[in-house]
Design an enzyme around this catalytic site. Structure first.
Site: not given
Length: 142
Positions: A7, A64, A66, A68, A97, A133
């Site tokens: 973004d 973006c 952050t 998140i 993992h 895993h």
């Protein structure tokens, strides 16, 4: 091939990552955005996720402000395992993992030097293939 998406908050960092990929002759496809005008990150998470789902691209990098929001949007898609990484240890661990196929970065969180090291670690670390895993990944997919 690497799918790229961002973004407005990740646009500048995406340009740095594109330069890194070009210098190493790593193929990529840029799904936008293409400037720093305000846009909605879920649009770009979906474009990158679809490219991975279809097999057009093997992995993705989303950016973006952050990392998140764009990772939350990407993780809503079947088969997408996006991880926000702020250091190389996390980038290595999520590949080893979790067999993560999308790296999420925060353009307002990590500087370009560190971001390139994180990208390099993410792209050059293979999944360990360990049964424990894989079992956990299967549980996530279910």
């Amino acid at each position: 091939m690497i799918a790229l998406g961002c973004d407005h908050g990740g646009f500048e960092l995406k340009q740095e990552i594109i330069a890194y990929l070009k210098a190493r002759k790593i193929e990529y496809k840029d799904f936008g955005c293409y400037d720093n005008k305000s846009v909605d990150y879920p649009v770009y998470a979906k474009l990158v996720g679809k490219a991975i789902q279809s097999g057009e691209c093997e992995k993705g990098i989303l950016i973006c402000g952050t990392g998140i929001g764009i990772s939350i949007a990407a993780n809503k898609m079947k088969g997408i395992r996006a991880a926000v990484c702020t250091d190389c240890f996390c980038a290595e661990a999520t590949r080893l993992h979790n067999d993560s196929n999308v790296l999420a970065l925060g353009g307002r969180v990590v500087g370009p030097g560190l971001a390139i090291k994180i990208v390099d670690t993410f792209l050059n670390t293979e999944f360990s293939g360990e049964e424990r895993h894989q079992r956990r990944i299967n549980q996530i997919e279910d």
